[in-house]
Design a protein around this motif. Structure first.
Motif, mmCIF file in Angstrom:
data_model
loop_
_atom_site.group_PDB
_atom_site.id
_atom_site.type_symbol
_atom_site.label_atom_id
_atom_site.label_comp_id
_atom_site.label_asym_id
_atom_site.label_seq_id
_atom_site.Cartn_x
_atom_site.Cartn_y
_atom_site.Cartn_z
ATOM 1 N N PRO A 1 0.806 -1.221 0.000
ATOM 2 C CA PRO A 1 0.000 0.000 0.000
ATOM 3 C C PRO A 1 0.838 1.270 0.000
ATOM 4 N N ASP A 2 0.240 2.319 -0.537
ATOM 5 C CA ASP A 2 0.827 3.652 -0.460
ATOM 6 C C ASP A 2 0.365 4.391 0.791
ATOM 7 N N VAL A 3 -0.855 4.080 1.236
ATOM 8 C CA VAL A 3 -1.441 4.705 2.422
ATOM 9 C C VAL A 3 -2.096 3.613 3.254
ATOM 10 N N PRO B 1 8.705 -1.434 3.340
ATOM 11 C CA PRO B 1 7.742 -0.473 2.791
ATOM 12 C C PRO B 1 7.494 0.668 3.769
ATOM 13 N N ARG B 2 7.282 1.854 3.241
ATOM 14 C CA ARG B 2 7.093 3.029 4.087
ATOM 15 C C ARG B 2 5.860 3.815 3.635
ATOM 16 N N PRO B 3 4.684 3.234 3.753
ATOM 17 C CA PRO B 3 3.478 3.979 3.381
ATOM 18 C C PRO B 3 3.177 5.076 4.395
ATOM 19 N N THR B 4 2.402 6.025 3.959
ATOM 20 C CA THR B 4 1.845 7.004 4.896
ATOM 21 C C THR B 4 0.878 6.273 5.820
ATOM 22 N N ILE B 5 0.960 6.543 7.126
ATOM 23 C CA ILE B 5 0.098 5.886 8.106
ATOM 24 C C ILE B 5 -0.759 6.946 8.787
ATOM 25 N N LEU B 6 -2.067 6.744 8.755
ATOM 26 C CA LEU B 6 -3.014 7.666 9.372
ATOM 27 C C LEU B 6 -3.937 6.887 10.307
ATOM 28 N N SER B 7 -4.195 7.438 11.480
ATOM 29 C CA SER B 7 -5.133 6.799 12.399
ATOM 30 C C SER B 7 -6.441 7.583 12.417
ATOM 31 N N PHE B 8 -7.542 6.841 12.516
ATOM 32 C CA PHE B 8 -8.868 7.454 12.501
ATOM 33 C C PHE B 8 -9.550 7.313 13.859
ATOM 34 N N VAL C 1 -12.031 23.296 9.884
ATOM 35 C CA VAL C 1 -11.071 23.678 8.851
ATOM 36 C C VAL C 1 -11.762 24.372 7.673
ATOM 37 N N GLY C 2 -12.972 24.900 7.927
ATOM 38 C CA GLY C 2 -13.643 25.697 6.912
ATOM 39 C C GLY C 2 -14.286 24.910 5.795
ATOM 40 N N LEU C 3 -14.717 23.670 6.084
ATOM 41 C CA LEU C 3 -15.332 22.819 5.077
ATOM 42 C C LEU C 3 -16.746 22.442 5.498
ATOM 43 N N ILE C 4 -17.531 21.982 4.552
ATOM 44 C CA ILE C 4 -18.887 21.538 4.867
ATOM 45 C C ILE C 4 -18.856 20.262 5.692
ATOM 46 N N ALA C 5 -17.973 19.335 5.356
ATOM 47 C CA ALA C 5 -17.850 18.077 6.096
ATOM 48 C C ALA C 5 -16.452 17.517 5.886
ATOM 49 N N ALA C 6 -15.934 16.875 6.906
ATOM 50 C CA ALA C 6 -14.581 16.306 6.824
ATOM 51 C C ALA C 6 -14.472 15.103 7.731
ATOM 52 N N GLU C 7 -13.480 14.267 7.458
ATOM 53 C CA GLU C 7 -13.047 13.246 8.392
ATOM 54 C C GLU C 7 -11.666 13.637 8.881
ATOM 55 N N ALA C 8 -11.434 13.394 10.170
ATOM 56 C CA ALA C 8 -10.193 13.827 10.798
ATOM 57 C C ALA C 8 -9.316 12.625 11.123
ATOM 58 N N PHE C 9 -8.025 12.820 10.983
ATOM 59 C CA PHE C 9 -7.054 11.757 11.223
ATOM 60 C C PHE C 9 -5.877 12.314 12.012
ATOM 61 N N SER C 10 -5.151 11.400 12.613
ATOM 62 C CA SER C 10 -3.875 11.742 13.222
ATOM 63 C C SER C 10 -2.779 11.134 12.359
ATOM 64 N N LEU C 11 -1.920 11.988 11.836
ATOM 65 C CA LEU C 11 -0.825 11.505 10.987
ATOM 66 C C LEU C 11 0.219 10.820 11.871
ATOM 67 N N VAL C 12 0.440 9.546 11.623
ATOM 68 C CA VAL C 12 1.390 8.768 12.400
ATOM 69 C C VAL C 12 2.777 8.828 11.763
ATOM 70 N N ARG C 13 2.811 8.681 10.420
ATOM 71 C CA ARG C 13 4.112 8.717 9.745
ATOM 72 C C ARG C 13 3.920 9.055 8.282
ATOM 73 N N LYS C 14 4.775 9.902 7.761
ATOM 74 C CA LYS C 14 4.794 10.227 6.338
ATOM 75 C C LYS C 14 6.198 10.623 5.952
ATOM 76 N N LEU C 15 6.719 10.034 4.901
ATOM 77 C CA LEU C 15 8.024 10.417 4.394
ATOM 78 C C LEU C 15 7.874 11.476 3.317
ATOM 79 N N GLY C 16 8.641 12.540 3.405
ATOM 80 C CA GLY C 16 8.567 13.595 2.435
ATOM 81 C C GLY C 16 9.414 13.314 1.210
#
Length: 222
Positions: free
Chosen positions: A101-103, A134-141, A207-222
């Protein structure tokens, strides 16, 4: 096309935590695989457990969100702490090797539910940052009726720092939640359709949107 992996403890956690985001991924043509670590029913006892119904609901929800048919493991519901950790990690590692996976989306590390916490830990173990791994972006919900029920404290709080605009996908998320009608509860329970819609609108308003889902970024390589 990105490869998106969701690792969730129970069928319905994916729709609760990132259903709108998955629908958005699907619209752009991303390949979505969902792993469920338990059947979500075993802890209810034989008198009320209905694994086939829960699995059928998860398949219907995946179709609604645009994901592939889910993969189901058989770890004990609300008792994953009775399983050797290596078995859980190895199950996830096999899927990572096959899917690359990428994410990765998974649970918050400090949810009240033990299966959520162990799923998060197993994901982080399977994705430990070794050379050539592998180093996918990891997000927690967040999963309502678990994330917000944990004892309050700075060390356990869900602090979102990543928001996904689901303004166009809120109705898809609600439809996926309705597929799990046996798991949803009437308002004002936090696992009600109304509560999940209010949460999405609140996360959006932050964040100024009609609707969103929020996550905590655990890891992302730039």
């Amino acid at each position: 096309m990105a490869r998106i992996l969701v690792v969730a403890a129970h069928a319905d956690d994916e729709a609760l935590g990132c259903g709108g985001t998955l629908a958005k991924h699907a619209q752009t043509g991303d390949d979505i695989r969902i792993l469920f670590m338990t059947d979500g029913e075993g802890a209810r006892g034989s008198a009320v457990a209905d694994v086939p119904r829960r699995r059928a609901a998860s398949l219907f929800a995946a179709e609604i969100m645009g994901a592939n048919p889910p993969v189901h493991f058989d770890f004990p519901d609300n008792a994953m702490d009775n399983v050797p950790r290596i078995r859980i990690v190895q199950a996830i590692e096999a899927e990572l090797a096959d899917f690359a996976p990428d994410v990765v989306y998974t649970h918050h590390a400090h949810d009240l539910n033990i299966d959520h916490r162990l799923t998060h830990e197993a994901v982080m173990t399977a994705l430990r940052p070794q050379p050539h791994a592998p180093r996918p972006t990891i997000l927690s919900f967040e999963v309502m009726s678990s994330t917000e029920w944990q004892t309050p404290g700075a060390a356990t709080a869900f602090v979102p720092n990543w928001h996904v605009d689901i303004s166009e996908f809120l109705e898809v998320k609600k439809a996926a939640l309705r597929a799990y009608h046996g798991e949803m509860r009437p308002w004002p329970h936090s696992r009600s359709i109304e509560a999940l819609e209010y949460l999405a609108r609140w996360r959006g308003a932050c964040v100024g949107l009609i609707a969103a889902e929020a996550f905590s970024l655990v890891r992302k390589l730039g």
